[in-house]
Enzyme design. Structure first.
Site, PDB file in Angstrom:
ATOM      1  N   SER A 154      -1.290  -3.185  11.060  1.00 56.28           N
ATOM      2  CA  SER A 154      -0.833  -4.159  10.072  1.00 56.28           C
ATOM      3  C   SER A 154       0.433  -4.847  10.587  1.00 56.28           C
ATOM      4  O   SER A 154       1.272  -4.220  11.231  1.00 56.28           O
ATOM      5  CB  SER A 154      -0.530  -3.459   8.741  1.00 56.28           C
ATOM      6  OG  SER A 154      -1.622  -2.656   8.360  1.00 56.28           O
TER       7      SER A 154
ATOM      8  N   CYS B 200       0.796  -7.163  12.909  1.00 54.22           N
ATOM      9  CA  CYS B 200       0.844  -7.479  14.338  1.00 54.22           C
ATOM     10  C   CYS B 200       0.080  -8.762  14.647  1.00 54.22           C
ATOM     11  O   CYS B 200      -0.265  -9.029  15.812  1.00 54.22           O
ATOM     12  CB  CYS B 200       0.300  -6.323  15.169  1.00 54.22           C
ATOM     13  SG  CYS B 200       1.405  -4.907  15.222  1.00 54.22           S
TER      14      CYS B 200
ATOM     15  N   HIS C   8     -10.801  -1.515  11.465  1.00 51.09           N
ATOM     16  CA  HIS C   8      -9.693  -2.399  11.067  1.00 51.09           C
ATOM     17  C   HIS C   8      -9.566  -3.481  12.148  1.00 51.09           C
ATOM     18  O   HIS C   8      -8.608  -3.491  12.916  1.00 51.09           O
ATOM     19  CB  HIS C   8      -8.413  -1.565  10.959  1.00 51.09           C
ATOM     20  CG  HIS C   8      -7.279  -2.259  10.283  1.00 51.09           C
ATOM     21  ND1 HIS C   8      -5.966  -1.869  10.434  1.00 51.09           N
ATOM     22  CD2 HIS C   8      -7.246  -3.301   9.431  1.00 51.09           C
ATOM     23  CE1 HIS C   8      -5.186  -2.653   9.713  1.00 51.09           C
ATOM     24  NE2 HIS C   8      -5.928  -3.530   9.100  1.00 51.09           N
TER      25      HIS C   8
ATOM     26  N   ARG D   2       1.791 -12.204  -0.347  1.00 48.27           N
ATOM     27  CA  ARG D   2       0.426 -12.427   0.149  1.00 48.27           C
ATOM     28  C   ARG D   2      -0.206 -13.681  -0.422  1.00 48.27           C
ATOM     29  O   ARG D   2       0.167 -14.145  -1.506  1.00 48.27           O
ATOM     30  CB  ARG D   2      -0.454 -11.233  -0.264  1.00 48.27           C
ATOM     31  CG  ARG D   2      -0.005  -9.895   0.289  1.00 48.27           C
ATOM     32  CD  ARG D   2      -0.504  -9.699   1.692  1.00 48.27           C
ATOM     33  NE  ARG D   2      -0.067  -8.427   2.274  1.00 48.27           N
ATOM     34  CZ  ARG D   2      -0.753  -7.784   3.207  1.00 48.27           C
ATOM     35  NH1 ARG D   2      -1.891  -8.271   3.655  1.00 48.27           N
ATOM     36  NH2 ARG D   2      -0.303  -6.667   3.712  1.00 48.27           N
TER      37      ARG D   2
ATOM     38  N   GLY E 178      -0.862 -19.707  20.119  1.00 46.78           N
ATOM     39  CA  GLY E 178      -1.948 -20.432  20.771  1.00 46.78           C
ATOM     40  C   GLY E 178      -2.099 -20.071  22.247  1.00 46.78           C
ATOM     41  O   GLY E 178      -3.209 -20.087  22.800  1.00 46.78           O
TER      42      GLY E 178
ATOM     43  N   TYR F 114      -1.245  -3.587  -7.062  1.00 48.17           N
ATOM     44  CA  TYR F 114      -1.034  -4.307  -5.803  1.00 48.17           C
ATOM     45  C   TYR F 114      -2.324  -4.315  -4.977  1.00 48.17           C
ATOM     46  O   TYR F 114      -2.994  -3.277  -4.812  1.00 48.17           O
ATOM     47  CB  TYR F 114       0.104  -3.677  -4.969  1.00 48.17           C
ATOM     48  CG  TYR F 114       0.069  -4.199  -3.557  1.00 48.17           C
ATOM     49  CD1 TYR F 114       0.577  -5.465  -3.263  1.00 48.17           C
ATOM     50  CD2 TYR F 114      -0.549  -3.488  -2.527  1.00 48.17           C
ATOM     51  CE1 TYR F 114       0.463  -5.993  -1.977  1.00 48.17           C
ATOM     52  CE2 TYR F 114      -0.656  -4.004  -1.247  1.00 48.17           C
ATOM     53  CZ  TYR F 114      -0.149  -5.258  -0.981  1.00 48.17           C
ATOM     54  OH  TYR F 114      -0.264  -5.779   0.279  1.00 48.17           O
TER      55      TYR F 114
ATOM     56  N   ASN G 232      -2.082 -17.324  23.527  1.00 51.68           N
ATOM     57  CA  ASN G 232      -2.926 -16.133  23.718  1.00 51.68           C
ATOM     58  C   ASN G 232      -4.348 -16.522  24.126  1.00 51.68           C
ATOM     59  O   ASN G 232      -5.133 -15.679  24.558  1.00 51.68           O
ATOM     60  CB  ASN G 232      -2.943 -15.283  22.440  1.00 51.68           C
ATOM     61  CG  ASN G 232      -1.582 -14.655  22.184  1.00 51.68           C
ATOM     62  OD1 ASN G 232      -0.788 -14.497  23.112  1.00 51.68           O
ATOM     63  ND2 ASN G 232      -1.305 -14.309  20.941  1.00 51.68           N
TER      64      ASN G 232
ATOM     65  N   ASP H 279      -9.732  -9.059   9.236  1.00 52.45           N
ATOM     66  CA  ASP H 279      -9.165  -7.732   8.945  1.00 52.45           C
ATOM     67  C   ASP H 279     -10.144  -6.573   9.153  1.00 52.45           C
ATOM     68  O   ASP H 279      -9.713  -5.501   9.539  1.00 52.45           O
ATOM     69  CB  ASP H 279      -8.655  -7.708   7.499  1.00 52.45           C
ATOM     70  CG  ASP H 279      -7.726  -6.547   7.205  1.00 52.45           C
ATOM     71  OD1 ASP H 279      -6.897  -6.211   8.074  1.00 52.45           O
ATOM     72  OD2 ASP H 279      -7.824  -5.957   6.112  1.00 52.45           O
TER      73      ASP H 279
ATOM     74  N   ARG I 280       0.844  -1.189   0.000  1.00 52.80           N
ATOM     75  CA  ARG I 280       0.000   0.000   0.000  1.00 52.80           C
ATOM     76  C   ARG I 280       0.881   1.241   0.000  1.00 52.80           C
ATOM     77  O   ARG I 280       1.976   1.241   0.556  1.00 52.80           O
ATOM     78  CB  ARG I 280      -0.890   0.025   1.254  1.00 52.80           C
ATOM     79  CG  ARG I 280      -2.016  -0.962   1.235  1.00 52.80           C
ATOM     80  CD  ARG I 280      -2.925  -0.803   2.433  1.00 52.80           C
ATOM     81  NE  ARG I 280      -2.284  -1.190   3.672  1.00 52.80           N
ATOM     82  CZ  ARG I 280      -1.771  -0.372   4.567  1.00 52.80           C
ATOM     83  NH1 ARG I 280      -1.843   0.940   4.390  1.00 52.80           N
ATOM     84  NH2 ARG I 280      -1.210  -0.816   5.656  1.00 52.80           N
TER      85      ARG I 280
ATOM     86  N   LYS J  96      -9.557  -2.004   1.643  1.00 55.82           N
ATOM     87  CA  LYS J  96      -9.205  -0.815   2.423  1.00 55.82           C
ATOM     88  C   LYS J  96      -9.994   0.414   1.956  1.00 55.82           C
ATOM     89  O   LYS J  96     -10.378   1.256   2.768  1.00 55.82           O
ATOM     90  CB  LYS J  96      -7.703  -0.550   2.323  1.00 55.82           C
ATOM     91  CG  LYS J  96      -6.837  -1.713   2.788  1.00 55.82           C
ATOM     92  CD  LYS J  96      -7.101  -2.075   4.224  1.00 55.82           C
ATOM     93  CE  LYS J  96      -6.168  -3.168   4.700  1.00 55.82           C
ATOM     94  NZ  LYS J  96      -6.451  -3.566   6.082  1.00 55.82           N
TER      95      LYS J  96
HETATM   96  C1  OXD Z   1      -3.062  -4.176   5.774  1.00 50.28           C
HETATM   97  C2  OXD Z   1      -3.721  -5.323   5.123  1.00 50.28           C
HETATM   98  O1  OXD Z   1      -2.114  -3.616   5.203  1.00 50.28           O
HETATM   99  O2  OXD Z   1      -4.657  -5.871   5.724  1.00 50.28           O
HETATM  100  O3  OXD Z   1      -3.486  -3.798   6.875  1.00 50.28           O
HETATM  101  O4  OXD Z   1      -3.359  -5.683   3.989  1.00 50.28           O
HETATM  102 MN    MN Z   2      -5.287  -4.829   7.452  1.00 51.88          MN
END
Ligand code: OXD
Ligand code: MN
Length: 569
Positions: free
Chosen positions: A235, A237, A213, A354, A479, A184, A481, A262, A56, A193
Site C-alpha cells: 500500500s 507505493c 494484491h 480517498r 511516466g 471506513y 517507468n 489493486d 484499515r 480486502k
Molecule cells: C490498501 C488499499 O490499503 O488498497 O492497500 O486501500
Molecule cells: Mn491495496
C-alpha cells in the site's frame, strides 16, 4: 440476521439508477454526504469519516480458521465459535431504529468462471453507495448466482464507531465476513480486502487459483501487440499510478491500458498460461499527491461520479488536497470540518483520504476488462520502497527464484511510525495484511501453481525509490517507468538482452532505452542498478526474521534460494 440485528426495515438493493438517486438524496438530507459543486464536479459527493476511523485496522483484523496454525503467525486469530459469539453480541439489536440494506454484488465480469458473488448486509448508506461504485452491484449478482448457494455472507454493523468495539473478522471455512464498529472503506466495503483478498486467497488455495494484491495493465506497442502484466506493491507505493501510466514523449505510439489497480484473481488456463481478471469495478485510491502530472487518468476518473472521503472542502464546494495542481485555496474546511488556511500547521486533507470512482471513467480502461476469460499474464512484477540495496529492475532466474524475491519483498516504513523510520518491514508479495491463511502455505501454493503452468509468466523485481548518498531519488519514476516496462515486455518476447548477476538478470546497456530523458544524469542509472555485496549479505541475513517466524511451514525451496544467493555473492 434481521432477528439478530432488529432493523426497522430491510431494503433489498437492485443496483438501479433510481435507487442510487433516492439513496443519495437521503444521504444528503441526513448529512452523510455533501453535494459538491455540480458544475465543476458532476455527480460528485463528499463524505467525512469519524476522525478515529480513517484507515484499515490491522490490529482488529482476524482470520478465524478452526486452528491457529491454519491462520499462521502473521495473522490475528480467534477460534470461530468465540468470535461469532463476541460479534453476535455486538450486533444484537444494533440496527434498531435503522435500515438494513441487502447488497448483492458480483466480483469480476458477469459470466466469468473466476467471478464470485457476495451479499453484504449493512446499515450504512455510505457503504451501499460505495459498493455500487466498487463492485457490480445489484440484480447482476443474483443473475450470476442462479440457483447456486455459493456466495460470500457479509454482515456490517456500524455500531457507535468506538475503536474498542471494532472488529473485522473473516471465517474462511464458512465463506463469511463480519465487520463491526467501523465505517471506513477497507474495513467495510467487504468485496475489496475482505472477500477479494483474505477470503479469496483461502478459496484460491483450495480451488487452484491465486487472489493477489496486484494491479493488472496491458502494454500496447506501436504495432498493436498487447502484453499483460500484473504487479504487486505494498500500500502507498504507487500501484494506481503505475496501472494508469502515461508513456513519455519518447514512447510515442505506445499505450498503457488499465485492467485493475489493486487486486488480481489469476488462474491457470487450458493453454498453460496464467489468466487474470480484476474482480473490482472501481478505484478506491489515495488522493493526496495525485495531480495532472503524477496521474492524469486518475484526475479524469475523479472528475465525475465520485465519492470523496476526508479531503478538504472549499467554500465553493470544490475539493482540495495536498499535491493537487495549482495553489492551495485561501481558506477551506479541512477533513475534520475545521477552518484551514495555507498558514495552518496541519494537513487539510487526511494523508489517507480517498476517492471512489467507477473504472468506466478511466480513459485508459482496457476493453478486455469485461472479458470472462481474463487476460493472459506475461510478466509478474514485485516491488517495494527501498532507499538502498534493491536495483531499479532485475529479472528472476526462474519461477522459484521469483517466488523467493516476492516472499522476501520489503518496504520501508514511513515517518508515521515513530522510531522505526527507514526500517524494512517484510511484506511478502504485498500480502502481509491480506493473506487469509498461513503465509508458509501461501508460498507453497505459489510454487505449486508455477509447476502447473506450461508457460509461466516471467518474474521481475523493481524499486522506484532508490536514493543517492545525498538522499535524492535516483530514478524519476512516474511516466519514465515506461522504460522499465518496455525492457520487461521485450524480455517476455525474447527481444532484450540481459547480464547475469548474483541477484538475477540485469538489463544490458544496449537494451535499455535512456534516450530523451531531459536532464537525467545517465550515471544515475548505473547507481540505481548497482549491487553492493555487503548490503546483500545483510539483506539475506535480515530475512531470518520472517523465515524463523514461518519455520515449519516454510517451503524448503525458499531456504535453498537464499543459500544459492549467498553462494553467488
Ligand atoms: C490498501 C488499499 O490499503 O488498497 O492497500 O486501500
Ligand atoms: Mn491495496
Amino acid at each position: 440476521m434481521t432477528d439478530l440485528c432488529q432493523p426497522d426495515q430491510v431494503v433489498w438493493c437492485d443496483g438501479s439508477d433510481a435507487e442510487k438517486d433516492a439513496l443519495t438524496a437521503e444521504a444528503v438530507e441526513k448529512g452523510i454526504l455533501i453535494r459538491l459543486n455540480q458544475e465543476k464536479l458532476p455527480d460528485c459527493y463528499y463524505h467525512r469519516s469519524h476522525p478515529n476511523d480513517v484507515a484499515r485496522v490491522e490490529q482488529s483484523t482476524f482470520i478465524c480458521t478452526e486452528t491457529q496454525g491454519q491462520a499462521g503467525p502473521t495473522n490475528n486469530w480467534t477460534a470461530p465459535k468465540e468470535m461469532y459469539e463476541r460479534l453476535y453480541n455486538l450486533a444484537r439489536n444494533s440496527m434498531a431504529g435503522r435500515t438494513m440494506y441487502v447488497v448483492p454484488y458480483l466480483m469480476g465480469p458477469p459470466g466469468s468462471p473466476l467471478s464470485k458473488v457476495g451479499v453484504e448486509l449493512t446499515d450504512s448508506i455510505y457503504v451501499v453507495l460505495s459498493m455500487r461504485i466498487m463492485t457490480r452491484m445489484g440484480n447482476v449478482a443474483w443473475e450470476h448466482l442462479g440457483e447456486s448457494d455459493d456466495f460470500n455472507r457479509g454482515l456490517h454493523c456500524s455500531l457507535d464507531l468506538n475503536p474498542e468495539r471494532r472488529f473485522i473478522a473473516h471465517f474462511p471455512q464458512d465463506n463469511t465476513i463480519i465487520s463491526v464498529g467501523s465505517n471506513y472503506g477497507g474495513n467495510v466495503l467487504l468485496g475489496k480486502k475482505c472477500l477479494a483478498l483474505r477470503i479469496g486467497s483461502y478459496l484460491g488455495r483450495n480451488q487452484g487459483w491465486l487472489a493477489e494484491h496486484m494491479l493488472i495493465l496491458g502494454v500496447e506497442s506501436p504495432t498493436g501487440q498487447k502484453t499483460f502484466i500484473a504487479a504487486a506493491f505494498p500500500s502507498a507505493c504507487g500501484k494506481t499510478n503505475f496501472a494508469m501510466l502515461v508513456p513519455p514523449e519518447r514512447f510515442h505510439g505506445w499505450k498503457i491500458w488499465t485492467i485493475g489497480d489493486d487486486i488480481a484473481w489469476m488462474k491457470p488456463g487450458a493453454d498453460g498460461r496464467l489468466y487474470a481478471i480484476n474482480p473490482e469495478a472501481g478505484y478506491f485510491g489515495v488522493v493526496p499527491g495525485t495531480n495532472f502530472k503524477s496521474n492524469p487518468n486518475a484526475m479524469t476518473c475523479m472528475a465525475r461520479d465520485t465519492i470523496y472521503t476526508n479531503v478538504a472542502l472549499t467554500p465553493d464546494l470544490d475539493v482540495w488536497w495536498e499535491g493537487k495542481d495549482g495553489p492551495p485555496p485561501n481558506e477551506c474546511l479541512d477533513w475534520q470540518g475545521k477552518p484551514w488556511t495555507p498558514a495552518s500547521k496541519e494537513k487539510a486533507a487526511h494523508p489517507n483520504s480517498r476517492f471512489a470512482a467507477p473504472m468506466t471513467n478511466n480513459p485508459a480502461l482496457a476493453p478486455e476488462v469485461n472479458d470472462p476469460e481474463g487476460v493472459p499474464i506475461s510478466a509478474i512484477i514485485f516491488g517495494g520502497r527501498r532507499a538502498d540495496t534493491l536495483p531499479l529492475v532485475l529479472q528472476a532466474f526462474n519461477w522459484i527464484h521469483g517466488v523467493y524475491l516476492g516472499a522476501t519483498m520489503g518496504s520501508e516504513m514511513t515517518a508515521a511510525a515513530a522510531g522505526t523510520l527507514g526500517q524494512v518491514r517484510r511484506d511478502p508479495l504485498a500480502m502481509l495484511p491480506f493473506c487469509g491463511y498461513n503465509m508458509g502455505d501461501y508460498f507453497s501454493h505459489w510454487l505449486k501453481v508455477g509447476k502447473s503452468l506450461k508457460h509461466p509468466p516471467r518474474i521481475f523485481n523493481v524499486n522506484w525509490f532508490r536514493k543517492d548518498a545525498a538522499g535524492k531519488f535516483l530514478w524519476p519514476g512516474y511516466g519514465e517507468n515506461m522504460r522499465v516496462l518496455k525492457w520487461i515486455v521485450d524480455r517476455c518476447h525474447g527481444q532484450a538482452e540481459a547480464n547475469e548477476s548474483p541477484l538475477g538478470w540485469l538489463p544490458a546497456a544496449t537494451s535499455f532505452d535512456l534516450q530523451g530523458m531531459n536532464g537525467f544524469p545517465l550515471a544515475n542509472f548505473d547507481l540505481a542498478q548497482a549491487i553492493d555485496r555487503d548490503e546483500w549479505r545483510r539483506e539475506a541475513a535480515s530475512q531470518d526474521e520472517l523465515f524463523g517466524k514461518l519455520a515449519g511451514q516454510l517451503p524448503p525451496e525458499l531456504l535453498f534460494q537464499r543459500n544459492l544467493l549467498l553462494s553467488r555473492l
